[in-house]
Motif scaffolding. Sequence first.
Motif, PDB file in Angstrom:
ATOM      1  N   TRP A   1       0.554 -23.140  10.705  1.00 21.85           N
ATOM      2  CA  TRP A   1       0.829 -22.513   9.412  1.00 21.85           C
ATOM      3  C   TRP A   1       2.140 -23.070   8.855  1.00 21.85           C
ATOM      4  CZ3 TRP A   1      -2.198 -18.895   6.907  1.00 21.85           C
ATOM      5  CH2 TRP A   1      -3.290 -18.413   7.631  1.00 21.85           C
ATOM      6  N   ASN A   2       2.203 -23.276   7.546  1.00 23.87           N
ATOM      7  CA  ASN A   2       3.452 -23.698   6.918  1.00 23.87           C
ATOM      8  C   ASN A   2       3.884 -22.638   5.906  1.00 23.87           C
ATOM      9  OD1 ASN A   2       2.418 -24.456   4.188  1.00 23.87           O
ATOM     10  ND2 ASN A   2       1.262 -25.971   5.342  1.00 23.87           N
ATOM     11  N   PRO A   3       5.117 -22.717   5.403  1.00 24.31           N
ATOM     12  CA  PRO A   3       5.599 -21.674   4.486  1.00 24.31           C
ATOM     13  C   PRO A   3       4.738 -21.524   3.237  1.00 24.31           C
ATOM     14  CG  PRO A   3       7.437 -23.003   5.253  1.00 24.31           C
ATOM     15  CD  PRO A   3       6.187 -23.678   5.742  1.00 24.31           C
ATOM     16  N   GLU A   4       4.202 -22.630   2.756  1.00 27.38           N
ATOM     17  CA  GLU A   4       3.358 -22.566   1.560  1.00 27.38           C
ATOM     18  C   GLU A   4       2.060 -21.820   1.854  1.00 27.38           C
ATOM     19  OE1 GLU A   4       6.240 -25.842   1.445  1.00 27.38           O
ATOM     20  OE2 GLU A   4       4.640 -25.458   2.886  1.00 27.38           O
ATOM     21  N   ASP A   5       1.457 -22.096   3.034  1.00 29.97           N
ATOM     22  CA  ASP A   5       0.267 -21.344   3.453  1.00 29.97           C
ATOM     23  C   ASP A   5       0.569 -19.850   3.527  1.00 29.97           C
ATOM     24  OD1 ASP A   5      -1.152 -23.764   3.976  1.00 29.97           O
ATOM     25  OD2 ASP A   5      -0.616 -23.724   6.109  1.00 29.97           O
ATOM     26  N   LEU A   6       1.702 -19.529   4.127  1.00 27.82           N
ATOM     27  CA  LEU A   6       2.059 -18.128   4.346  1.00 27.82           C
ATOM     28  C   LEU A   6       2.304 -17.391   3.036  1.00 27.82           C
ATOM     29  CD1 LEU A   6       4.358 -18.673   7.439  1.00 27.82           C
ATOM     30  CD2 LEU A   6       2.100 -17.589   7.444  1.00 27.82           C
ATOM     31  N   LEU A   7       2.915 -18.073   2.070  1.00 24.16           N
ATOM     32  CA  LEU A   7       3.137 -17.451   0.759  1.00 24.16           C
ATOM     33  C   LEU A   7       1.803 -17.169   0.079  1.00 24.16           C
ATOM     34  CD1 LEU A   7       4.974 -16.470  -1.522  1.00 24.16           C
ATOM     35  CD2 LEU A   7       5.051 -18.825  -2.343  1.00 24.16           C
ATOM     36  N   LEU A   8       0.922 -18.153   0.095  1.00 30.27           N
ATOM     37  CA  LEU A   8      -0.392 -17.977  -0.513  1.00 30.27           C
ATOM     38  C   LEU A   8      -1.169 -16.864   0.193  1.00 30.27           C
ATOM     39  CD1 LEU A   8      -2.297 -19.063  -2.695  1.00 30.27           C
ATOM     40  CD2 LEU A   8      -3.089 -20.758  -1.043  1.00 30.27           C
ATOM     41  N   ALA A   9      -1.116 -16.838   1.519  1.00 32.07           N
ATOM     42  CA  ALA A   9      -1.797 -15.788   2.280  1.00 32.07           C
ATOM     43  C   ALA A   9      -1.226 -14.410   1.949  1.00 32.07           C
ATOM     44  CB  ALA A   9      -1.686 -16.066   3.777  1.00 32.07           C
ATOM     45  N   ALA A  10       0.097 -14.326   1.813  1.00 32.38           N
ATOM     46  CA  ALA A  10       0.726 -13.036   1.496  1.00 32.38           C
ATOM     47  C   ALA A  10       0.281 -12.532   0.129  1.00 32.38           C
ATOM     48  CB  ALA A  10       2.247 -13.158   1.560  1.00 32.38           C
ATOM     49  N   LEU A  11       0.211 -13.415  -0.852  1.00 35.92           N
ATOM     50  CA  LEU A  11      -0.236 -13.014  -2.186  1.00 35.92           C
ATOM     51  C   LEU A  11      -1.698 -12.572  -2.167  1.00 35.92           C
ATOM     52  CD1 LEU A  11       1.560 -15.767  -4.240  1.00 35.92           C
ATOM     53  CD2 LEU A  11       1.833 -13.295  -4.590  1.00 35.92           C
ATOM     54  N   SER A  12      -2.537 -13.318  -1.470  1.00 32.09           N
ATOM     55  CA  SER A  12      -3.952 -12.979  -1.405  1.00 32.09           C
ATOM     56  C   SER A  12      -4.174 -11.640  -0.707  1.00 32.09           C
ATOM     57  CB  SER A  12      -4.706 -14.098  -0.678  1.00 32.09           C
ATOM     58  OG  SER A  12      -6.070 -13.784  -0.577  1.00 32.09           O
ATOM     59  N   GLU A  13      -3.545 -11.461   0.441  1.00 29.22           N
ATOM     60  CA  GLU A  13      -3.737 -10.211   1.184  1.00 29.22           C
ATOM     61  C   GLU A  13      -3.152  -9.016   0.447  1.00 29.22           C
ATOM     62  OE1 GLU A  13      -2.873  -8.029   5.462  1.00 29.22           O
ATOM     63  OE2 GLU A  13      -2.024 -10.011   5.103  1.00 29.22           O
ATOM     64  N   CYS A  14      -2.001  -9.192  -0.167  1.00 28.13           N
ATOM     65  CA  CYS A  14      -1.385  -8.085  -0.895  1.00 28.13           C
ATOM     66  C   CYS A  14      -2.279  -7.632  -2.048  1.00 28.13           C
ATOM     67  CB  CYS A  14       0.000  -8.496  -1.408  1.00 28.13           C
ATOM     68  SG  CYS A  14       0.914  -7.142  -2.163  1.00 28.13           S
ATOM     69  N   HIS A  15      -2.841  -8.596  -2.777  1.00 22.24           N
ATOM     70  CA  HIS A  15      -3.739  -8.226  -3.873  1.00 22.24           C
ATOM     71  C   HIS A  15      -4.981  -7.521  -3.318  1.00 22.24           C
ATOM     72  CE1 HIS A  15      -5.424  -8.339  -7.899  1.00 22.24           C
ATOM     73  NE2 HIS A  15      -6.582  -8.641  -7.315  1.00 22.24           N
ATOM     74  N   LEU A  16      -5.543  -8.049  -2.241  1.00 22.66           N
ATOM     75  CA  LEU A  16      -6.715  -7.435  -1.627  1.00 22.66           C
ATOM     76  C   LEU A  16      -6.443  -5.969  -1.271  1.00 22.66           C
ATOM     77  CD1 LEU A  16      -8.809  -8.983   1.258  1.00 22.66           C
ATOM     78  CD2 LEU A  16      -8.121  -6.610   1.294  1.00 22.66           C
ATOM     79  N   LEU A  17      -5.348  -5.724  -0.569  1.00 23.29           N
ATOM     80  CA  LEU A  17      -5.040  -4.355  -0.145  1.00 23.29           C
ATOM     81  C   LEU A  17      -4.731  -3.444  -1.328  1.00 23.29           C
ATOM     82  CD1 LEU A  17      -2.932  -5.242   3.003  1.00 23.29           C
ATOM     83  CD2 LEU A  17      -5.278  -4.358   2.954  1.00 23.29           C
ATOM     84  N   SER A  18      -4.014  -3.967  -2.325  1.00 20.69           N
ATOM     85  CA  SER A  18      -3.728  -3.180  -3.534  1.00 20.69           C
ATOM     86  C   SER A  18      -5.016  -2.878  -4.283  1.00 20.69           C
ATOM     87  CB  SER A  18      -2.752  -3.933  -4.443  1.00 20.69           C
ATOM     88  OG  SER A  18      -1.518  -4.129  -3.799  1.00 20.69           O
ATOM     89  N   TYR A  19      -5.906  -3.849  -4.339  1.00 19.14           N
ATOM     90  CA  TYR A  19      -7.187  -3.685  -5.029  1.00 19.14           C
ATOM     91  C   TYR A  19      -8.040  -2.600  -4.374  1.00 19.14           C
ATOM     92  CZ  TYR A  19     -11.684  -4.826  -7.108  1.00 19.14           C
ATOM     93  OH  TYR A  19     -12.887  -4.752  -7.764  1.00 19.14           O
ATOM     94  N   LEU A  20      -8.140  -2.634  -3.053  1.00 19.63           N
ATOM     95  CA  LEU A  20      -8.926  -1.611  -2.365  1.00 19.63           C
ATOM     96  C   LEU A  20      -8.370  -0.218  -2.647  1.00 19.63           C
ATOM     97  CD1 LEU A  20      -9.559  -3.339   1.088  1.00 19.63           C
ATOM     98  CD2 LEU A  20     -11.093  -3.257  -0.906  1.00 19.63           C
ATOM     99  N   HIS A  21      -7.048  -0.101  -2.662  1.00 18.13           N
ATOM    100  CA  HIS A  21      -6.390   1.181  -2.971  1.00 18.13           C
ATOM    101  C   HIS A  21      -6.763   1.647  -4.381  1.00 18.13           C
ATOM    102  CE1 HIS A  21      -3.222   4.196  -3.331  1.00 18.13           C
ATOM    103  NE2 HIS A  21      -2.873   3.598  -4.457  1.00 18.13           N
ATOM    104  N   VAL A  22      -6.673   0.749  -5.343  1.00 17.56           N
ATOM    105  CA  VAL A  22      -6.997   1.109  -6.730  1.00 17.56           C
ATOM    106  C   VAL A  22      -8.465   1.515  -6.842  1.00 17.56           C
ATOM    107  CG1 VAL A  22      -7.228   0.196  -9.082  1.00 17.56           C
ATOM    108  CG2 VAL A  22      -5.171  -0.300  -7.742  1.00 17.56           C
TER     109      VAL A  22
END
Length: 156
Positions: A56-77
């Motif tokens: 994993w590189n920092p760019e992968d991790l940033l993209l993964a963090a954005l994707s997962e955060c949206h996913l979890l926020s979306y399920l909540h909404v």
Amino acid sequence: MFGEHRYSVRATWTGDRGTGTSGYRDYDRAVTIEIDGKPDLLASSDKPFRGDPARWNPEDLLLAALSECHLLSYLHVCVGVGVVVTGYADEASGTMLEDGKGGGAFTEVVLRPRVTVADASMVDAATTAHAKAHELCFIANSVNFPVRHEPVIVVD
């Protein structure tokens, strides 16, 4: 749940080949990222920056963090607006530009979630829920570049 939350991580460079950073090509970019109670994450720089493409590189991790955060926020909404989600998969991508001086920055990230809902009557609310999820996403609110969404909603 309102309040301040703190996070900690240990990042340990494991790439000394015996001569440290004696030259740009003389060391490995290997890093181990650790958080107590979680599996270690083996990381590196991206391949164009002399890194190991298997880690994993920092760019992968940033993209993964954005994707997962949206996913979890979306399920909540969706729970709050009565949308029953039965599946969610994202094909996220990001663009980073180098500045010619050794640095660079992301210019945008596009999330492409494919969401499956339980009933056709939920499609409009499921589509609208992405905007609210974006407002709630801690990570998207922490970056200085656009995070766009191109959702597809299908019925189970």
